[in-house]
Design a protein around this motif. Sequence first.
Motif, short mmCIF file in Angstrom:
data_model
loop_
_atom_site.label_atom_id
_atom_site.label_comp_id
_atom_site.label_asym_id
_atom_site.label_seq_id
_atom_site.Cartn_x
_atom_site.Cartn_y
_atom_site.Cartn_z
N ARG A 197 25.07 24.94 42.03
CA ARG A 197 24.10 26.04 42.05
C ARG A 197 22.69 25.49 42.06
O ARG A 197 22.40 24.46 41.48
CB ARG A 197 24.25 26.92 40.80
N SER B 82 18.61 30.10 43.85
CA SER B 82 19.59 31.10 44.28
C SER B 82 19.83 32.14 43.20
O SER B 82 20.33 33.22 43.48
CB SER B 82 20.91 30.43 44.67
N THR C 226 35.83 39.77 35.65
CA THR C 226 34.96 38.98 36.52
C THR C 226 35.58 38.64 37.87
O THR C 226 34.95 37.97 38.67
CB THR C 226 34.57 37.67 35.81
N LYS C 227 36.78 39.12 38.15
CA LYS C 227 37.47 38.68 39.37
C LYS C 227 36.78 39.08 40.67
O LYS C 227 36.89 38.38 41.65
CB LYS C 227 38.93 39.14 39.37
N ASP C 228 36.07 40.17 40.70
CA ASP C 228 35.42 40.61 41.94
C ASP C 228 33.93 40.30 41.97
O ASP C 228 33.18 40.90 42.75
CB ASP C 228 35.63 42.13 42.13
N THR C 229 33.49 39.36 41.16
CA THR C 229 32.07 39.07 41.06
C THR C 229 31.65 37.86 41.90
O THR C 229 30.47 37.62 42.08
CB THR C 229 31.67 38.79 39.60
N GLY C 230 32.62 37.07 42.35
CA GLY C 230 32.28 35.84 43.06
C GLY C 230 31.87 34.73 42.11
O GLY C 230 31.39 33.68 42.54
N GLY C 231 32.04 34.98 40.83
CA GLY C 231 31.65 34.00 39.83
C GLY C 231 32.81 33.15 39.37
O GLY C 231 33.89 33.18 39.95
N LEU D 277 27.77 33.84 37.09
CA LEU D 277 27.73 34.90 38.09
C LEU D 277 26.60 34.63 39.09
O LEU D 277 25.47 35.06 38.87
CB LEU D 277 27.53 36.26 37.40
#
Length: 123
Positions: A47, A51, A90-95, A109
């Motif tokens: 990271r 960003s 958190t599965k649909d967060t892209g984290g 996240l």
Amino acid sequence: MLRDVAEQIWLEQESSSANLKLAQLATTDGLTRLANRRSLDAFLRERTPSSGFSVLLIDIDHFKGFNDALSHQAGDSCLKQIAEVIGSATKDTGGLSARYGGEEFAVVLPGVNEARAVRVADA
């Protein structure tokens, strides 16, 4: 000769499968099945501050007392359930959700602002 080639292909596939399993074991916490600390560190190194990302640090209060009073098996079961909730939230967060330490978890996240991070934390 055909048998030798088929055997070689099979051996290569087995080797590839074993390497994939080994890589997964090296990056996953054995108890919770979340990412482990090594994965978390690697994810954070990728990271860039520009960003933007949010980080949730979750520490289970009084866990040692729970573990001591009810047994380590009960503590492990509790940690698995907590990890499942964190993973689901958190599965649909892209984290990335990771076990940070004994009873500590971290969620990174990327590209998520504070308001959305609070919603994820509440979930």
